[in-house]
Scaffold this motif. Structure first.
Motif: not given
Length: 65
Positions: A11-13, A17-20
């Motif tokens: 995941g990364d923000s 917003s957090y995305k997976y």
């Protein structure tokens, strides 16, 4: 995260917003970070949250089933 069927959730923000997405055992991104939530693979499929109130099953290539 742990590997399931040679895929691990990452995941990364950076976008605010957090995305997976998923990586393989070498650390290469194999499914882009585009999901709102993601689960581990079971029998070559994983449940992901595509957007608010929309879920789907993806295969190991990231294709929605």
């Amino acid at each position: 995260m742990d590997f399931n069927n040679d895929r691990a959730i990452v995941g990364d923000s950076k976008s605010g917003s957090y995305k997976y997405g998923y990586i393989d055992r070498s650390g290469k991104e194999v499914i882009p970070l585009k999901f709102k939530n993601a689960n581990g693979f079971i029998d070559d499929t994983a449940l992901v949250k595509i957007k608010e109130n929309q879920y789907g099953l993806i295969n190991k290539d990231g294709e929605v089933q």
